[in-house]
Every structure is written in structure tokens, then in C-alpha cells.
Design an enzyme around this catalytic site. Structure first.
Site, PDB file in Angstrom:
ATOM      1  N   GLU A 357       4.116  11.097  -5.622  1.00 47.63           N
ATOM      2  CA  GLU A 357       2.653  10.902  -5.628  1.00 47.63           C
ATOM      3  C   GLU A 357       1.881  11.746  -6.633  1.00 47.63           C
ATOM      4  O   GLU A 357       0.857  12.327  -6.284  1.00 47.63           O
ATOM      5  CB  GLU A 357       2.102  11.172  -4.218  1.00 47.63           C
ATOM      6  CG  GLU A 357       2.730  10.308  -3.149  1.00 47.63           C
ATOM      7  CD  GLU A 357       2.135  10.555  -1.761  1.00 47.63           C
ATOM      8  OE1 GLU A 357       1.337  11.487  -1.610  1.00 47.63           O
ATOM      9  OE2 GLU A 357       2.480   9.792  -0.847  1.00 47.63           O
ATOM     10  N   GLU A 479       9.731   3.359   1.589  1.00 46.24           N
ATOM     11  CA  GLU A 479       9.003   3.676   2.828  1.00 46.24           C
ATOM     12  C   GLU A 479       8.265   2.452   3.365  1.00 46.24           C
ATOM     13  O   GLU A 479       7.110   2.537   3.788  1.00 46.24           O
ATOM     14  CB  GLU A 479       7.987   4.809   2.581  1.00 46.24           C
ATOM     15  CG  GLU A 479       8.587   6.024   1.907  1.00 46.24           C
ATOM     16  CD  GLU A 479       7.595   7.159   1.662  1.00 46.24           C
ATOM     17  OE1 GLU A 479       6.493   7.116   2.222  1.00 46.24           O
ATOM     18  OE2 GLU A 479       7.934   8.077   0.911  1.00 46.24           O
TER      19      GLU A 479
HETATM   20  C1  XIL Z   1       4.393  10.993   6.451  1.00 40.50           C
HETATM   21  C2  XIL Z   1       5.149  11.225   7.737  1.00 40.50           C
HETATM   22  O1  XIL Z   1       5.708  10.010   8.175  1.00 40.50           O
HETATM   23  C3  XIL Z   1       4.225  11.796   8.777  1.00 40.50           C
HETATM   24  O2  XIL Z   1       4.942  12.156   9.940  1.00 40.50           O
HETATM   25  C4  XIL Z   1       3.505  13.033   8.241  1.00 40.50           C
HETATM   26  O3  XIL Z   1       2.561  13.487   9.176  1.00 40.50           O
HETATM   27  C5  XIL Z   1       2.822  12.710   6.927  1.00 40.50           C
HETATM   28  O4  XIL Z   1       3.774  12.180   6.024  1.00 40.50           O
HETATM   29  N1  XIL Z   1       4.181   9.043   1.785  1.00 40.50           N
HETATM   30  C6  XIL Z   1       5.295   9.840   1.836  1.00 40.50           C
HETATM   31  C7  XIL Z   1       5.802  10.292   3.147  1.00 40.50           C
HETATM   32  O5  XIL Z   1       5.931  10.095   0.806  1.00 40.50           O
HETATM   33  O6  XIL Z   1       6.382  11.546   3.058  1.00 40.50           O
HETATM   34  C8  XIL Z   1       4.704  10.299   4.192  1.00 40.50           C
HETATM   35  O7  XIL Z   1       5.292  10.602   5.443  1.00 40.50           O
HETATM   36  C9  XIL Z   1       4.016   8.961   4.205  1.00 40.50           C
HETATM   37  C10 XIL Z   1       3.361   8.689   2.886  1.00 40.50           C
END
Ligand code: XIL
Length: 661
Positions: A357, A479
Site C-alpha cells: 500500500e 486478499e
Molecule cells: C486487516 C486485518 O484483516 C484486520 O484484522 C486488521 O485489523 C487490519 O488489517 N489490507 C491488508 C491487510 O494488506 O493486512 C488488512 O488486514 C486488510 C487490508
């Protein structure tokens, strides 16, 4: 009366469910990751449950309750001052701090990997301001606490059935009431074993359905690890790849006090100290089950403590110089990989999100600043480096220290926005020329937005896949989840299914460039966006319409014994078993028991039959020659650490060479 063991019917309203299963995890993070209720409705559900313990304290027996040890001054007795049932209740008096008990230990009475509901009544002496909490100690002796429920109001408060579970790696597992220093009264404390949940075994495995295309994986939280049904879903559908939901991120790995102590001792504040204790339950599981791991993530503005960028690793110190941060970055990445390789030499760390990111949707670096409050989109990396020039060294160091075979990715969300596509493609082209990057991770946190247009529309997502495919790099969907509305209806789930189908069709159409499809969570209620139910399975572990939509019309490719199968060979028959090269006895793992199964089978095939799939799995040396003694010997070579499971299958030449070593 207590210690009742009786079969009974537990009738609960869904809205009272507090699904929680605890595991090794930093407290703050666990709370942020705690599942919230999903698809809340008031439909009554009825299930067979078993009451394991029930205390009304009428017999004055409080021997199952203690204070919390250490300086806890709580004295446990009974009182007839006030009670909900009968005339007596438990009295916790002499509490000198708000964290003082009463406490009830779980791991000396109950089974790990089993879900229980705990319910009770609680009352403060004058006013009830109590919290019901959970505590455990992990394998490294670190103790973690979570709040499970708040109970506030006048008089007796009801703790609704609250789900708890623990893994076999936890000790000192307690639930307790805390809050204020007044006396606390407890009554009708009941522990019920949650009814066993069966997952749907008669649906196709997602890993099987997409076996000709890419690995199918998931991300799990520590909570998932102690939920039997969740882990069965993982095993059936997602064993191609696992990501730790939070535990391998910088804030879980960096240890502030150890960093400061090292600095004090050596005068060197460029060697960050790390620990994988939060990730160990996850990594132990992956190791035991031979599941390839995606490392997520090394360099990120979020879930990275501000003190990492400050002089002396202090919360309020000055920002360090770029030079010092580069040294910290290198030493961090070095320590990270070295420790992983040392602790888990057998895990296939096949992918790593080196940078996460770093670009805004418009394609510019983030704003400089502290991450501070979670949710801030500022970047301390940009603060120290002035721009996104931290990206290249991050990849350089990752390339230098990552284990062999670990592919390096840039990972981001909204990678279908024009500005971001441009920035990511330019960055990736440059890094590719320098040999530093292997792929693009598309997070793919999508939104169906019933009622308005989905974000992004399928054609926009497809266009982004086209663009990244042109880079000549690998792509992983890292994701995937797609939210619907809050309080979704059948129509919302139908719209979600249609959208999922469009997206997964588009992903499948790019399968030659895509090596993994990872879903971000297993069941809706465990999702980080639980209120909008974004996943393929519901809170009852049932496949949702979205699950059926993405497999619709696909045929299950014939199981390969190795490599990619001939894409034209398909079967609609049920899979005969699980393809896992080396797993002769099909118990889901490759170990010495498989060598034994082969030897026994060769000695007496009638008595020690191997299934057809078992035979395919067993044929690891000179594939195609059937089950031979060499296969059993090769398995013993793994045990002797001469080869890794990931080296299988091997040729006869390789085998002979190994034996001559
Ligand atoms: C999220 C987790 O799932 C949550 O439990 C935490 O509170 C915040 O992060 N992008 C990413 C992930 O790369 O690491 C994030 O995961 C979601 C968005």
C-alpha cells in the site's frame, strides 16, 4: 449443585452470539480483529448442547474459582447477601485493583480446539461495571488478555452465552470478571460445550476446482486456529496457501522493549529486535500440515509502530535520518527472514508482500506523518525518506535475505484506479529490470454495494488484470473479499454471488499469469468486514450462494500428481481423495508414517491396502513406476533432512545421487 454432565437443549437467539475463540495474539490487535456479529437476526436457533459445569453456589463450594494470582488480593467465598437462583452466590471480596478476579481456569478442565459457551450473572456491590475477560499464556511464556463482554448497570447483569476456545499451545487459560475494586457477586455460572458443527463435506473443494489454474488459499486469524470447523474448511478448500491475518505484520513482529534494551546494551540503534511469538501458532499449523505460506508484510505504513522510525525507539523521539532508517530496514528484513528460516526450515515461504500500500489511488506517495491512530493513512516511511524511495531498498534487502523460492510482491488495494495502475506499473517495470520483483499482489477488497454499482465493476477489474499481465510478472490475488450491505437479504447474497462470479471468471481468464487466489477470511462472522458479510461461507460454516456461483459450470480437473495437469483432462466425478505428494496413507501430512504405510503395503497389499489416491501420492521416485521401496526410502530421506518435501517428486538419478552421498 455443580459439575452436572447432562445432555440438554441450548436455545439461543443469534443476536446473543458472541463468537470468540482466543489464541496467541497481541492484545490490542486481537481486539481490533475480533469478529463481530454478522447477519444479525432474531431467528431462534436450537441445538444440542452439553452442560459441563453449572454453579449456583448453594452448596458453598467455590473450589473451582480463584483469584488471578500475583498481587491479586481477591478472597473467594459465598454470600447470602444477594442471589439470582436460590439464596447464595459467589462473593469476590478484598479486591484492591480493578484487574483483580474472580477467575475460572479452563485448560485444566476443558479440551483444546473445542468451543464452549460460558454464561453467568454478575453484580457489583453498588453498581455493576464489570468486564468478562479471557487470559492465556503462550508457548513463549507471554500472557495475553482480551475483553469479551461488558456488563454495566444496576443490580444483576446477564453474561449471555459467550463463546470461548483455546489451542493446545496455551496454558493458564482463564476467564474472569474484573472492573472497579468493589466486591463482585457471581451466580449461575454455566459452561456448555457448543454443539459439534459438521462442515459440508459433499461440496467440491475449491482447491480441486481451480487445481488447473492456481493455488487457492486463505488468511486466518488466531481465533480460527481453535475453531475445529473453520480449520476443516481450511483443510478442505484452502490448503494451497495461508497468510497470517495480522501476526506477521511489523507491529506483531517488532519488539519495542527488546529494541530499546539492545540499544542500551550496545549503543547501536539500527538492529531492530523481533519475535514471531504471535505468529507461532499459525506457523506451527502450516508446518505440521505442509501448507505454503504467504508472508504479509514487511514494509507498510499501517500496523507499523511509529517508534520504529524514532530516535531511541521511543514513542515521542525525533524522526531518525534516512540513513539510519535504511540500516534499520535492512537489519529488520535480515532478522525477519533469518529467524523464519531458522524456526521453520521446512515451511514453503513461497511468496512475500515486500511493500504494501505505498501508492495512493491517484498514484502519488502517501502523505508524510505518523500512523498514530489506526486508520490514519499517513506514512512514516514517506516522512523519513521524503518520498517513495524506500520501496527499492526494501526489495533489494528482501531479495538478499529471502529464502530460496520465495517470490517477492508489491501488494495494494484499489489497484484498478487509473492513477494507481500507472504508478504501480512504472514502479514494477523498473524493479523488474533490476531483477528485484516477481509479482503484483492485488488485494481485491471489493464491494458489491447492492443498490448501486459494484466497486469496481467487473470490466474495470478485468482491465487491471490485463494491465498487470502485460508486465510479464506473476500476479496473485492476495486478499479477496466482496462486501454486500449490512443486514443482507437473500437478494443481497444473490447479487454478491453474481459479482463474485464475474470477478472469479475474470481471474480465471488470466490464470496463465496468476499463481494464487487467496480469500481474506473463512466465515463471514470472522471477517475484518463482518458487518457486510463478504466471504464465501456464512457464520454457520455453510457455503453461500457466492461459493456456488464461482464453481458453477467448472469441471474438476483430474488430479495431478505433480505440476500442472493437462487442462483438457477433466472429470465431473467426486475427487477420489487428496493429492499430496508423499501422503501415502492420506492423513493430510507427509511423514514417516507414510514410509511405514508403503512398506506394509508392499509386504502385504491385502491387509495394508493403499487407496488409488494413496498409491498416486506414494509414487514419488521415478513417477509412473508405481509404489516401490524407493518411495519409502525417499520419505525416510525427508525425515533425515536430506531432502525437503517440496523437492518431491524426484527422478531415479536424483534418488541414486542422494543415496550415494
Ligand atoms: C486487516 C486485518 O484483516 C484486520 O484484522 C486488521 O485489523 C487490519 O488489517 N489490507 C491488508 C491487510 O494488506 O493486512 C488488512 O488486514 C486488510 C487490508
Amino acid at each position: 449443585m455443580h459439575i452436572l454432565i447432562m445432555e440438554g437443549m441450548i436455545i439461543m437467539k443469534k443476536k446473543h452470539f458472541n463468537r470468540f475463540a482466543a489464541c496467541t495474539f497481541a492484545a490490542a490487535m486481537a481486539i481490533s480483529a475480533m469478529p463481530t456479529a454478522c447477519a444479525i437476526d432474531t431467528t431462534e436457533i436450537t441445538s444440542n448442547g452439553t452442560v459441563i459445569y453449572s454453579f449456583d453456589f448453594e452448596d458453598d463450594d467455590v473450589s473451582a474459582f480463584t483469584n488471578r494470582g500475583g498481587n491479586d488480593t481477591t478472597v473467594i467465598s459465598t454470600t447470602d447477601e444477594s442471589a439470582v437462583s436460590g439464596s447464595k452466590s459467589l462473593l469476590a471480596s478484598g479486591r484492591s485493583s480493578s484487574w483483580n478476579g474472580p477467575a475460572f481456569q479452563l485448560d485444566d478442565k476443558l479440551e483444546p480446539f473445542t468451543e464452549y459457551y460460558i454464561s453467568a450473572k454478575v453484580k457489583g456491590k453498588y453498581y455493576t461495571g464489570a468486564t468478562f475477560s479471557f487470559q492465556y499464556t503462550n508457548a513463549d511464556g507471554e500472557t495475553t488478555y482480551h475483553n469479551l463482554a461488558s456488563l454495566n448497570g444496576n443490580d444483576w447483569q446477564t453474561l449471555e452465552p459467550t463463546k470461548v476456545s483455546f489451542t493446545d499451545e496455551m496454558t493458564g487459560v482463564f476467564v474472569y470478571f474484573e472492573g472497579g475494586t468493589d466486591d463482585l457477586l457471581v451466580d449461575d455460572f454455566v459452561v456448555e460445550k457448543a454443539p459439534a458443527v459438521e462442515i459440508e463435506q459433499d461440496i467440491p473443494s475449491l482447491s480441486d476446482v481451480f487445481a488447473d489454474a492456481f493455488k487457492v488459499g486463505n488468511a486466518i486469524t488466531p481465533n480460527d486456529l481453535s475453531s475445529k470447523a473453520t480449520m476443516e474448511l481450511i483443510e478442505k478448500h484452502f490448503s494451497g496457501s495461508l497468510t497470517a491475518g495480522n501476526e506477521m505484520k511489523p507491529d506483531a513482529v517488532l519488539n519495542q522493549s527488546a529494541c530499546q534494551a539492545y540499544f542500551e546494551e550496545t549503543g547501536d540503534d539500527t538492529v531492530p529486535q523481533i519475535s514471531f511469538s504471535a505468529a507461532k501458532p499459525f506457523l506451527n499449523y502450516c508446518q505440521k500440515n505442509n501448507i505454503p505460506v504467504r508472508i504479509h508484510t514487511l514494509v507498510w505504513h499501517s500496523q507499523t509502530p511509529d517508534w520504529f522510525f524514532k530516535e531511541g525507539y521511543t514513542n515521542d523521539g525525533e524522526w531518525v535520518s534516512k540513513e539510519k532508517m535504511l540500516a534499520r530496514m535492512e537489519n529488520y528484513i535480515k532478522a525477519y527472514f533469518e529467524e523464519l528460516i531458522k524456526l521453520y526450515p521446512d515451511i514453503d515461504f513461497y511468496a512475500c508482500d515486500v511493500v504494501n500500500e505505498a501508492w495512493t489511488d491517484g498514484g502519488t506517495p502517501r502523505n508524510a506523518g505518523e500512523q498514530g491512530q489506526s486508520g490514519s493513512s499517513n506514512s512514516a516511511w514517506v516522512q523519513v525518506f521524503g518520498d517513495n524511495s524506500f520501496i527499492e531498498p526494501a526489495f533489494e534487502f528482501a531479495r538478499k535475505y529471502a529464502p530460496e523460492g520465495c517470490k517477492l510482491y508489491y501488494n495494494d488495494f484499489n489497484e484498478y484506479m487509473d492513477g494507481k495502475i500507472k504508478a504501480v506499473c512504472e514502479m514494477a517495470t523498473d524493479l523488474k529490470e533490476k531483477g528485484l520483483i516477481d509479482g503484483i499482489g492485488m488485494q481485491s477488497h471489493l464491494d458489491v454495494r447492492s443498490g448501486s454499482d459494484a466497486f469496481p465493476a467487473v470490466n474495470i477489474y478485468n482491465r487491471a488484470l490485463d494491465k498487470y499481465s502485460e508486465l510479464g510478472l506473476d500476479i496473485q490475488i492476495t486478499e479477496l473479499d466482496a462486501t454486500t450491505t449490512t443486514n443482507p437479504t437473500d437478494e443481497s447474497f444473490a447479487a454478491q454471488a453474481e459479482y463474485y462470479k464475474g470477478i472469479v471468471d475474470s481471474i480465471y481468464a488470466h490464470k496463465d499469469n496468476i499463481s494464487a487466489l487467496v480469500i481474506w477470511g473463512v466465515t463471514d462472522d470472522g471477517s475484518w468486514r463482518a458487518d457486510r458479510c463478504p466471504l464465501l461461507f456464512d457464520a454457520d460454516y455453510k457455503a453461500k450462494p457466492a461459493f456456488y456461483s464461482i464453481i458453477e459450470g467448472r469441471e474438476i480437473p483430474e488430479k495431478p500428481t505433480t505440476g500442472k495437469p493437462d487442462e483438457n483432462t477433466t472429470t465431473t466425478a467426486e475427487p477420489i481423495g487428496k493429492t499430496l505428494i508423499g501422503d501415502a496413507n492420506e492423513d493430510g501430512s507427509v511423514d514417516i508414517a507414510d514410509a511405514t504405510a508403503i512398506i506394509q503395503h508392499m509386504g502385504n497389499p491385502d491387509e495394508y491396502a493403499l487407496s488409488e489416491q494413496g498409491k498416486l501420492n506414494a509414487d514419488i521416485v521415478n513417477q509412473g513406476d508405481g509404489v516401490t521401496g524407493a518411495d519409502a526410502v525417499a520419505l525416510q530421506l525427508i525425515e533425515a533432512k536430506k531432502i525437503k518435501q517440496s523437492d518431491l517428486p524426484i527422478t531415479m538419478e536424483q534418488y541414486n545421487e542422494l543415496l550415494s552421498e
